[in-house]
Write a protein that holds these residues in place. Sequence first.
Motif, PDB file in Angstrom:
ATOM      1  N   UNK A  57       0.840  -1.200   0.000  1.00  0.00           N
ATOM      2  CA  UNK A  57       0.000   0.000   0.000  1.00  0.00           C
ATOM      3  C   UNK A  57       0.878   1.254   0.000  1.00  0.00           C
ATOM      4  N   UNK A  58       1.965   1.223   0.744  1.00  0.00           N
ATOM      5  CA  UNK A  58       2.814   2.406   0.898  1.00  0.00           C
ATOM      6  C   UNK A  58       3.775   2.612  -0.275  1.00  0.00           C
ATOM      7  N   UNK A  59       4.093   1.533  -0.998  1.00  0.00           N
ATOM      8  CA  UNK A  59       5.036   1.668  -2.122  1.00  0.00           C
ATOM      9  C   UNK A  59       4.329   1.542  -3.469  1.00  0.00           C
ATOM     10  N   UNK A  60       3.003   1.618  -3.463  1.00  0.00           N
ATOM     11  CA  UNK A  60       2.225   1.382  -4.689  1.00  0.00           C
ATOM     12  C   UNK A  60       2.654   2.286  -5.839  1.00  0.00           C
ATOM     13  N   UNK A  61       2.809   3.571  -5.556  1.00  0.00           N
ATOM     14  CA  UNK A  61       3.138   4.512  -6.638  1.00  0.00           C
ATOM     15  C   UNK A  61       4.580   4.355  -7.109  1.00  0.00           C
ATOM     16  N   UNK A  62       5.459   3.889  -6.236  1.00  0.00           N
ATOM     17  CA  UNK A  62       6.833   3.607  -6.665  1.00  0.00           C
ATOM     18  C   UNK A  62       6.850   2.422  -7.640  1.00  0.00           C
ATOM     19  N   UNK A  63       6.043   1.403  -7.336  1.00  0.00           N
ATOM     20  CA  UNK A  63       5.932   0.255  -8.241  1.00  0.00           C
ATOM     21  C   UNK A  63       5.334   0.674  -9.578  1.00  0.00           C
ATOM     22  N   UNK A  64       4.318   1.531  -9.503  1.00  0.00           N
ATOM     23  CA  UNK A  64       3.688   2.039 -10.731  1.00  0.00           C
ATOM     24  C   UNK A  64       4.717   2.794 -11.575  1.00  0.00           C
ATOM     25  N   UNK A  65       5.509   3.642 -10.926  1.00  0.00           N
ATOM     26  CA  UNK A  65       6.531   4.402 -11.646  1.00  0.00           C
ATOM     27  C   UNK A  65       7.575   3.503 -12.262  1.00  0.00           C
ATOM     28  N   UNK A  66       7.978   2.449 -11.541  1.00  0.00           N
ATOM     29  CA  UNK A  66       8.948   1.493 -12.084  1.00  0.00           C
ATOM     30  C   UNK A  66       8.389   0.801 -13.323  1.00  0.00           C
ATOM     31  N   UNK A  67       7.133   0.398 -13.247  1.00  0.00           N
ATOM     32  CA  UNK A  67       6.499  -0.246 -14.400  1.00  0.00           C
ATOM     33  C   UNK A  67       6.410   0.684 -15.595  1.00  0.00           C
ATOM     34  N   UNK A  68       6.107   1.949 -15.345  1.00  0.00           N
ATOM     35  CA  UNK A  68       6.019   2.919 -16.436  1.00  0.00           C
ATOM     36  C   UNK A  68       7.382   3.135 -17.094  1.00  0.00           C
ATOM     37  N   UNK A 118      -2.018  -0.344  -7.295  1.00  0.00           N
ATOM     38  CA  UNK A 118      -2.257   1.106  -7.307  1.00  0.00           C
ATOM     39  C   UNK A 118      -3.744   1.434  -7.254  1.00  0.00           C
ATOM     40  N   UNK A 119      -4.534   0.791  -8.103  1.00  0.00           N
ATOM     41  CA  UNK A 119      -5.969   1.099  -8.135  1.00  0.00           C
ATOM     42  C   UNK A 119      -6.621   0.713  -6.815  1.00  0.00           C
ATOM     43  N   UNK A 120      -6.191  -0.398  -6.220  1.00  0.00           N
ATOM     44  CA  UNK A 120      -6.729  -0.789  -4.911  1.00  0.00           C
ATOM     45  C   UNK A 120      -6.432   0.279  -3.875  1.00  0.00           C
ATOM     46  N   UNK A 121      -5.219   0.815  -3.891  1.00  0.00           N
ATOM     47  CA  UNK A 121      -4.870   1.880  -2.951  1.00  0.00           C
ATOM     48  C   UNK A 121      -5.724   3.124  -3.207  1.00  0.00           C
ATOM     49  N   UNK A 122      -5.935   3.475  -4.466  1.00  0.00           N
ATOM     50  CA  UNK A 122      -6.725   4.656  -4.791  1.00  0.00           C
ATOM     51  C   UNK A 122      -8.144   4.533  -4.242  1.00  0.00           C
ATOM     52  N   UNK A 123      -8.722   3.351  -4.374  1.00  0.00           N
ATOM     53  CA  UNK A 123     -10.095   3.150  -3.902  1.00  0.00           C
ATOM     54  C   UNK A 123     -10.154   3.272  -2.374  1.00  0.00           C
ATOM     55  N   UNK A 124      -9.176   2.652  -1.677  1.00  0.00           N
ATOM     56  CA  UNK A 124      -9.147   2.722  -0.217  1.00  0.00           C
ATOM     57  C   UNK A 124      -9.006   4.166   0.250  1.00  0.00           C
ATOM     58  N   UNK A 125      -8.066   4.904  -0.336  1.00  0.00           N
ATOM     59  CA  UNK A 125      -7.858   6.307   0.041  1.00  0.00           C
ATOM     60  C   UNK A 125      -9.095   7.150  -0.218  1.00  0.00           C
TER      61      UNK A 125
END
Length: 391
Positions: free
Chosen positions: A73-84, A128-135
């Motif tokens: 949950x805390x590193x979701x956007x870092x993983x997204x950035x790595x994938x991009x 990432x999308x799961x985190x967005x929904x929770x937030x």
Amino acid sequence: MEQDKLPQQKLDYHLLFLLFLIAIVSAIAIHSAQPSLPEKLQHINFAAKQLQWYVIGAFVIAITMLVDYDRLFHVAWYLYGFGMVLLLGLELNVPGTVTIKGATSWYSIPGAGNFQPSELMKIFMIIVISRMIVNHRETYPEPTVEDDFKLLGKIALALAPPLFLLIRQPDMGMSMVYMAIAASLVLVSGIRWRIILGILFSGVFAVSVLVFVFFQFPDFFHKYILKEYQLDRFYGWLAPYEYSNEQGFQLIRSLLAIGSGEMYGKGYKNLDVYLPEAHTDFIFGIIAEQFGFVGASIVVSLFFLLVYRMIHIALESHDVYGSYLCAGVIGMITFQVFQNVGMTIGLLPITGLPLPFVSYGGSSLATYMLAIGLVLNVRSRTKKFMFSSDE
């Protein structure tokens, strides 16, 4: 004392047993397809390589289990950035990229073969999308219609960049998987059903407009919407026998193989119909020809039980983030099974998507094992209580 057990003591053996059975099916199917492969591939033992990837996948699951999914949950956007970054590397054609059949979708890794980053990015999208929904739900505990549209907008913004790069590769099949992941998470996000139905009807209307433009303004359609080569798969799907030498060749061969299997099949390694991509995209046709309707039904039933078990785990979880992770994995696997089986029997256009866990493929199998690891992670950290907290 159940809740005090360590995560590794709370493995879901039902899910692992189903995965074991599917692995056996995969090895048998790939091994039997070996004689029908092109001569240049005959020296490669794909069944043994597939089992090696299953072993690697087992280690992937074990490593995934060691990390509490809450940390994702805390590193979701870092993983997204790595994938991009990996997807952008394909777009920029950096050294190491590989182009196969006109699609630049892989990196060549010395000693390990080709790696497809879009496979790994599927998992990052779920996280990432799961985190967005929770937030979003924490920010708007009693969401209005406007709040629901805000959430849809956020999901669309996260989905758009990788989707654009996938279309550029081009990889329409993988693009559809990403949309299926987003759709499955939207369905469980709590967004009002009238909004979801409105989006669905809007999609149907958009497709109707495209069909109208195709027939009424073909020049405009081919110039600005879809090129001729992109329509070939639709031609081969809708009228395979009219395009039997080109676009419809794969579908015709698949239908012949599946139909010739009849009820009980021809028996192990009794393959009379040549199938292109027999060990990858059309592995279901190989199974149906050898083991007939009964064998094909057993394979589909195994996938049904796999998905059912994951749904059970998602519903048992007391953490909404864990439930969303499971929902994304369920949506991804369900769509790919439906798409692969559907394209082999002519129900859907051929997209080149493999059959999860069964088709040969290193990066795809490792990704699916990682997805199963996420689900097992959620299950291992779901505590059971003797008494419910509900009044």
